[in-house]
Design a protein around this motif. Structure first.
Motif, PDB file in Angstrom:
ATOM      1  N   SER A 148       0.845  -1.202   0.000  1.00  0.00           N
ATOM      2  CA  SER A 148       0.000   0.000   0.000  1.00  0.00           C
ATOM      3  C   SER A 148       0.882   1.255   0.000  1.00  0.00           C
ATOM      4  N   ARG A 185      -0.562   4.342   0.253  1.00  0.00           N
ATOM      5  CA  ARG A 185      -1.436   5.425   0.687  1.00  0.00           C
ATOM      6  C   ARG A 185      -0.772   6.369   1.682  1.00  0.00           C
ATOM      7  N   GLU A 213      -6.336   2.160   6.909  1.00  0.00           N
ATOM      8  CA  GLU A 213      -5.484   1.917   5.748  1.00  0.00           C
ATOM      9  C   GLU A 213      -4.413   0.880   6.085  1.00  0.00           C
TER      10      GLU A 213
END
Length: 429
Positions: free
Chosen positions: A192, A194, A332
């Motif tokens: 990820s 993010r 997240e």
């Protein structure tokens, strides 16, 4: 892997006094910072590769790194010009050390994952990082003895043998976390990214770049300064470098402990500011105000700057914990191993930038400059640069400043101050 990088000041002083190669000897000033810079710049890419896709090949990669590191030192021993020394000493050795560092450090972060709630990750990083200060304390004396007796060529070959023996035996003892060896690890979701949308990552990245610009300068030039300006012997120059590294043995654990302490809750920005502010003030006061013919303040500088600056990288465990909490609030996924690699990459940018800047800063003022303090020598601009970059390494605290009564913007604070001053003026009238 840290022995040469942490002790390069001894080599720098030796090259400066015993220059026999082609090219300018001033170029050797970038070797130590280049080696560190290449290590840290390589880490983000290597962490990304070995986090998931090549997790099973970590041990093999670390052994290949050992071979490349040893080869680079052997190649360095045959150098005939300055650029060959920089390429082999700085670049090839840096890449080899990065190949050793990345797989083993990834495994460390997985074994001491904070989610397990057993051992604090920041403390584990701190204890491990203190090892580079241990070898950095003993290395200067070892290298000084070898250089004086055998010269730099034989010394580099001996060190290649030391690296081969110690590194290979240690790498074989470091296990990869079982989660990375299980078949299911091949089907895990993608990394990820993010965290790149959050301001926190950029604040700490920029702070690390600034702090790293000045961190490697005393390691490279302190021995040379002591020999040229204070007219100390080579033995004293070696002792100063050791005094620089010895406090880091304790500070790496100490700042890791502060980052993970559950009883004394300090934010990551606060802990980094303590490390950055302490090292910056040490450069400004102890090094800058030291007399040209005195060693007292230089010794104090070596100890205090070494303590506060060496513990800076140990605060990154707290940074990772803070980013994990932030990711949890937004639900997240986050890969702390990759982020840790990127933070090391930021340090690499700072190392190389500081090394290149140091050459120009040394040429900015001549040795005949007036003044009894170190500020009045050719090292004056270098001292100011070291202090400023160190202090700015703690600038993240400015973004997290909280008042007890609430959080005020600068505009609101100025308005309140204006109203209060107006009332006070009215009463006086």
């Amino acid at each position: 892997m840290w022995g040469f990088a942490m002790s390069y000041g001894v080599f720098q002083e030796y090259y400066h006094d015993n220059w026999t190669l082609q090219g300018s000897r001033n170029v050797t000033g970038v070797i130590g910072t280049t080696s560190n810079g290449v290590i840290y710049l390589s880490i983000p890419f290597l962490f990304a590769l070995f986090t998931k896709r090549w997790a099973r090949r970590r041990q093999s990669a670390a052994l290949c790194g050992t071979a490349l590191t040893c080869a680079s030192f052997i190649i360095s021993s045959f150098s005939r010009s300055a650029w060959q020394l920089v390429l082999a000493h700085g670049v090839l050795a840096g890449i080899g050390c990065a190949l050793m560092y990345s797989p083993t450090t990834l495994s460390l972060g997985e074994w001491f994952d904070s989610s397990h709630g057993t051992v604090n990750r920041a403390v584990a990083y701190g204890v491990t990082l203190s090892c580079k200060n241990i070898v950095g304390s003993a290395g200067p004396f070892l290298f000084r003895g070898l250089l004086d007796r055998y010269g730099f060529r034989t010394t580099l070959r001996i060190w290649a043998a030391v690296v081969a023996g110690t590194s290979m035996s240690a790498i074989l003892l470091i296990p990869t976390h079982p989660s990375k060896l299980s078949p299911s690890s091949q089907r895990t979701r993608k990394i990820s990214w993010r965290f790149l949308n959050h301001r926190t990552f950029y604040i700490y990245t920029f702070a690390i770049i600034l702090q790293s610009c000045g961190y490697g300068i005393p390691q490279t030039y302190l021995g040379q300064y002591a020999h040229e300006v204070t007219l100390l012997s080579q033995r004293w120059a070696t002792i100063l470098l050791a005094l620089f590294n010895i406090p880091g043995i304790l500070s790496s654990f100490f700042f890791g402990y502060l980052s993970d302490n559950k009883h004394l809750s300090l934010s990551a920005s606060t802990v980094t500011a303590i490390s950055a502010g302490g090292s910056g003030l040490s450069a400004f006061i102890f090094w800058g105000l030291s007399l040209k013919n005195s060693i007292t303040l230089i010794i104090l500088f070596s100890i205090t700057f070494g303590f506060f600056s060496s513990g800076y990288s140990s605060t990154w465990g707290g940074v990772l914990n803070e980013m994990e909490q932030e990711a949890g609030q937004w639900n997240e996924a986050i890969d702390t191993g990759l982020i840790y690699g990127l933070l090391n990459g930021a340090r690499g940018i700072g190392y190389i930038s500081g090394g290149l800047a140091s050459i120009q800063l040394l040429q900015a003022r001549s040795m005949s400059s007036a003044g009894a303090f170190a500020y009045g020598t050719s090292y004056g601009p270098l001292i100011v640069f070291t202090g400023l970059s160190s202090v700015l390494g703690g600038w993240g605290l400015l973004w997290n400043w909280e008042w007890k009564a609430g959080v005020y913007s600068l505009r609101d604070g100025l308005v309140l101050l204006y109203i209060q001053l107006k009332r006070t003026a009215g009463k006086c009238v």
